[in-house]
Design an enzyme around this catalytic site. Structure first.
Site, PDB file in Angstrom:
ATOM      1  N   LYS A  22     -16.344   5.262   3.034  1.00 14.80           N
ATOM      2  CA  LYS A  22     -16.331   4.268   1.942  1.00 14.80           C
ATOM      3  C   LYS A  22     -15.073   3.394   2.020  1.00 14.80           C
ATOM      4  CE  LYS A  22     -14.767   5.563  -2.285  1.00 14.80           C
ATOM      5  NZ  LYS A  22     -13.718   4.747  -2.942  1.00 14.80           N
ATOM      6  N   ASN A  23     -13.920   4.044   2.162  1.00 10.91           N
ATOM      7  CA  ASN A  23     -12.668   3.278   2.072  1.00 10.91           C
ATOM      8  C   ASN A  23     -12.368   2.464   3.327  1.00 10.91           C
ATOM      9  OD1 ASN A  23     -12.403   4.157  -0.494  1.00 10.91           O
ATOM     10  ND2 ASN A  23     -10.783   5.667  -0.075  1.00 10.91           N
ATOM     11  N   CYS A 126      -6.585   2.499 -14.530  1.00  7.33           N
ATOM     12  CA  CYS A 126      -7.766   3.298 -14.225  1.00  7.33           C
ATOM     13  C   CYS A 126      -7.407   4.747 -14.448  1.00  7.33           C
ATOM     14  CB  CYS A 126      -8.280   3.046 -12.826  1.00  7.33           C
ATOM     15  SG  CYS A 126      -7.488   4.008 -11.573  1.00  7.33           S
ATOM     16  N   ARG A 131      -1.698   1.826 -11.499  1.00  9.43           N
ATOM     17  CA  ARG A 131      -2.125   1.053 -10.335  1.00  9.43           C
ATOM     18  C   ARG A 131      -1.830  -0.450 -10.456  1.00  9.43           C
ATOM     19  NH1 ARG A 131      -7.752   3.494  -8.258  1.00  9.43           N
ATOM     20  NH2 ARG A 131      -6.921   2.917  -6.236  1.00  9.43           N
ATOM     21  N   ASP A 316      -6.567  11.807  -1.825  1.00  7.61           N
ATOM     22  CA  ASP A 316      -8.006  11.861  -2.094  1.00  7.61           C
ATOM     23  C   ASP A 316      -8.620  13.225  -1.785  1.00  7.61           C
ATOM     24  OD1 ASP A 316      -7.904   9.262  -2.917  1.00  7.61           O
ATOM     25  OD2 ASP A 316      -8.812   8.400  -1.119  1.00  7.61           O
ATOM     26  N   ARG A 408     -20.499   7.196  -6.346  1.00  8.53           N
ATOM     27  CA  ARG A 408     -19.641   6.116  -5.850  1.00  8.53           C
ATOM     28  C   ARG A 408     -19.145   6.425  -4.448  1.00  8.53           C
ATOM     29  NH1 ARG A 408     -14.696   5.448  -9.041  1.00  8.53           N
ATOM     30  NH2 ARG A 408     -14.342   4.134  -7.249  1.00  8.53           N
TER      31      ARG A 408
HETATM   32  C1  EPZ Z   1      -6.579   3.364  -1.657  1.00 10.11           C
HETATM   33  O1  EPZ Z   1      -6.318   2.858  -2.958  1.00 10.11           O
HETATM   34  C2  EPZ Z   1      -7.882   4.132  -1.763  1.00 10.11           C
HETATM   35  N1  EPZ Z   1      -8.935   3.240  -2.194  1.00 10.11           N
HETATM   36  C3  EPZ Z   1      -7.723   5.285  -2.746  1.00 10.11           C
HETATM   37  O2  EPZ Z   1      -8.921   6.032  -2.745  1.00 10.11           O
HETATM   38  C4  EPZ Z   1      -6.569   6.180  -2.284  1.00 10.11           C
HETATM   39  O3  EPZ Z   1      -6.365   7.199  -3.236  1.00 10.11           O
HETATM   40  C5  EPZ Z   1      -5.295   5.362  -2.120  1.00 10.11           C
HETATM   41  O4  EPZ Z   1      -5.535   4.235  -1.219  1.00 10.11           O
HETATM   42  C6  EPZ Z   1      -4.131   6.157  -1.558  1.00 10.11           C
HETATM   43  O5  EPZ Z   1      -4.487   6.707  -0.322  1.00 10.11           O
HETATM   44  C7  EPZ Z   1      -9.615   2.532  -1.289  1.00 10.11           C
HETATM   45  O6  EPZ Z   1      -9.335   2.541  -0.102  1.00 10.11           O
HETATM   46  C8  EPZ Z   1     -10.770   1.720  -1.782  1.00 10.11           C
HETATM   47  P1  EPZ Z   1      -2.411   2.306  -2.826  1.00 10.11           P
HETATM   48  P2  EPZ Z   1      -5.191   1.765  -3.185  1.00 10.11           P
HETATM   49  O7  EPZ Z   1      -2.188   0.867  -3.050  1.00 10.11           O
HETATM   50  O8  EPZ Z   1      -5.099   0.915  -1.988  1.00 10.11           O
HETATM   51  C9  EPZ Z   1       1.171   1.950  -5.924  1.00 10.11           C
HETATM   52  C10 EPZ Z   1     -10.792   7.093  -3.723  1.00 10.11           C
HETATM   53  O9  EPZ Z   1     -10.910   8.132  -4.432  1.00 10.11           O
HETATM   54  N2  EPZ Z   1       1.054   0.483  -5.898  1.00 10.11           N
HETATM   55  O10 EPZ Z   1      -2.151   2.858  -1.467  1.00 10.11           O
HETATM   56  O11 EPZ Z   1      -5.457   1.141  -4.486  1.00 10.11           O
HETATM   57  C11 EPZ Z   1      -0.013   2.632  -6.590  1.00 10.11           C
HETATM   58  O12 EPZ Z   1       0.073   2.586  -7.985  1.00 10.11           O
HETATM   59  C12 EPZ Z   1      -9.680   6.094  -3.978  1.00 10.11           C
HETATM   60  O13 EPZ Z   1     -11.580   6.808  -2.802  1.00 10.11           O
HETATM   61  C13 EPZ Z   1       2.012  -0.266  -6.534  1.00 10.11           C
HETATM   62  O14 EPZ Z   1       2.965   0.258  -7.127  1.00 10.11           O
HETATM   63  O15 EPZ Z   1      -3.905   2.697  -3.282  1.00 10.11           O
HETATM   64  C14 EPZ Z   1       0.097   4.020  -6.028  1.00 10.11           C
HETATM   65  O16 EPZ Z   1       1.042   4.760  -6.735  1.00 10.11           O
HETATM   66  C15 EPZ Z   1      -8.932   6.359  -5.240  1.00 10.11           C
HETATM   67  N3  EPZ Z   1       1.887  -1.629  -6.530  1.00 10.11           N
HETATM   68  C16 EPZ Z   1       0.622   3.770  -4.602  1.00 10.11           C
HETATM   69  O17 EPZ Z   1       1.159   2.444  -4.610  1.00 10.11           O
HETATM   70  C17 EPZ Z   1       0.856  -2.266  -5.885  1.00 10.11           C
HETATM   71  O18 EPZ Z   1       0.810  -3.504  -5.907  1.00 10.11           O
HETATM   72  C18 EPZ Z   1      -0.413   3.855  -3.515  1.00 10.11           C
HETATM   73  O19 EPZ Z   1      -1.570   3.118  -3.884  1.00 10.11           O
HETATM   74  C19 EPZ Z   1      -0.103  -1.487  -5.217  1.00 10.11           C
HETATM   75  C20 EPZ Z   1       0.013  -0.103  -5.236  1.00 10.11           C
END
Ligand code: EPZ
Length: 429
Positions: A22-23, A126, A131, A316, A408
């Protein structure tokens, strides 16, 4: 609303085909916005999030068609899908759509790079944490976009195109890495992204972009270099197997005992998780065609884990591993460092008899001899499947409510598990 009923106690034996990730599929689909050619994606999983993103892309003008194999009788199997963004008809991604799936915010990168403008709703909070989107905004500004936020929308403008630059992510972010890498493909000159996410999905996207004519190197390392090109073309690309689905079923087998081949899985995509499963007492064999997971007789051993960006233990799979640890012979500590509120499964696992206490970002799990079935529900995808894992080992009946979360991200979950001997069925209403 559909529910899943599980009667625990059976071992898992047999084989489970692993679906496309998915991701990986979601950012690849979004990359279709970068070109007026056709992007053909193979091994696209049939999941609610994929359907939702297809609708969102349709709103921007992306046409799609499915060349399904075996499409008529079991449309749930992996499909080959063509996405064509010949004409972008709308550069706005409205709140009603973005609020339903955070990844749809990522359209901001390709839209501003190709069209010089994008207006994308802030995704909002969320269930697993706040996030924020600051890294996307700072990164796109570094590439020359003018950005303001007004009435819940991020307006990005680059009427004369984006310009390559160096950007150092202050924090590792998968989504921001995807977006800046996509945006930089059409920027003038060279972009260097430092402290980039190294997840396999980033590598999969970079390979697809290169097949489309982009010049991306270094994906999979902390430094990604993108030399901008004037236009990208269509391409054909294969979605990698889902490492989170793989790890989930590996943990399910470690939980129930038995012997299962995870067909098509690739061990190098989840070594940290497989090592934890091995430490917990399961035998993991890396095959050319997949991964074999066995646990016979021996009990589950307690293992401490801490979630980290790739190549560390993935957030995850944290909930699923906690599910497994609820029956370990001793105490384990599970520390979540990526999201601040990703422990919603703790309360629900407790309903099945698990003993877990929270101390800040660490869950202390004292393994119990037996879990007992109960009705449960969860508020996110991975939390829901941790309840399935626990339910497979619980005595009696567990009913998991709100399984739209599972739909999902897990393709044909009940079919895959019942094919290996579990008693799992969907109750439709
Ligand atoms: C991706 O989300 C995945 N989603 C998530 O999977 C996964 O948990 C996550 O990466 C971490 O591996 C998809 O690929 C669709 P991040 P993403 O930006 O990209 C912070 C699932 O269950 N951050 O790597 O949204 C954020 O808050 C989902 O399939 C900022 O601070 O995650 C978090 O603490 C859930 N500012 C950290 O970075 C920003 O602008 C990592 O989040 C962006 C992120």
């Amino acid at each position: 609303m559909d529910r899943i009923r599980i009667v625990g106690g059976n071992e898992l034996n047999g084989s489970i085909p692993i679906s496309g990730a998915k991701n990986a599929a979601l950012p690849l689909m979004i990359a279709s916005l970068l070109t007026d050619g056709t992007l053909t994606l193979d091994n696209v999983p049939h999941l609610a999030d994929v359907e939702q993103l297809t609708r969102i892309l349709g709103n921007h003008g992306v046409d799609y068609s499915v060349n399904g194999r075996r499409e008529a009788q079991d449309s749930a199997y992996a499909r080959t899908v063509n996405f064509t963004a010949k004409n972008i008809v709308d550069t706005t991604a409205p709140y009603e759509l973005v609020s339903r799936m955070r990844a749809s915010f990522w359209v901001i990168g390709p839209l501003v790079a190709r069209m010089g403008e994008a207006r994308v709703s802030l995704p909002g909070g969320c269930a697993i944490g706040t996030r924020p989107v600051n890294l996307f905004i700072d990164g796109l500004r570094a590439l020359g976009a003018e950005i303001d936020i007004e009435q819940g929308y991020v307006n990005a403008r680059a009427p004369r195109g984006l310009v390559g630059n160096r950007y150092v992510f202050p924090k590792v972010s998968v989504g921001a890495t995807h977006v800046l890498m996509m945006a930089a493909t059409l920027a003038r000159g060279q972009t260097v992204l430092e402290n980039a996410a190294r997840e396999p999905e980033v590598v999969n996207l970079a390979e697809c972009l290169n097949a489309m004519g982009a010049r991306v190197s270094g994906a999979g390392t902390p430094t990604i270099v993108v030399d901008g090109v004037a236009t990208l073309s269509g391409a054909t690309h294969h979605v990698i197997p889902d490492r989170i689905e793989t790890g989930t079923y590996a943990m399910a087998v470690a939980m129930t005992g038995g012997d299962v081949i995870l067909e098509g899985a690739r061990a190098e995509l989840l070594e940290a998780a497989l090592e934890a499963v091995e430490q917990a007492g399961a035998e993991v064999t890396r095959l050319n065609s997949g991964i074999r997971v066995r646990r016979n007789g021996a009990g589950i051993r307690p293992v401490d884990i801490t979630t980290e960006p790739f190549p560390g233990f993935p957030t995850d799979l944290q909930a699923q591993f906690m599910g497994l640890m609820t029956r370990a012979g001793g105490r384990s500590r599970i520390t979540e460092t990526i999201f601040e509120n990703r422990f919603m499964h703790v309360q629900e696992l407790a309903r099945l008899g698990a003993k877990i206490t929270l101390s800040g970002q660490t869950a202390i799990v004292d393994g119990v001899e037996r879990l007992r079935g109960a009705p449960v529900m969860a508020t996110d995808l991975r939390a829901s499947v941790s309840l399935v894992i626990a339910g497979l080992a619980a005595e009696g009946e567990t009913v998991v409510n709100r399984i739209y979360h599972l739909d999902r991200g897990f393709e044909r979950l009940e079919e895959k598990l019942s094919g290996c001997g579990a008693v799992v069925e969907r109750l439709s209403e």
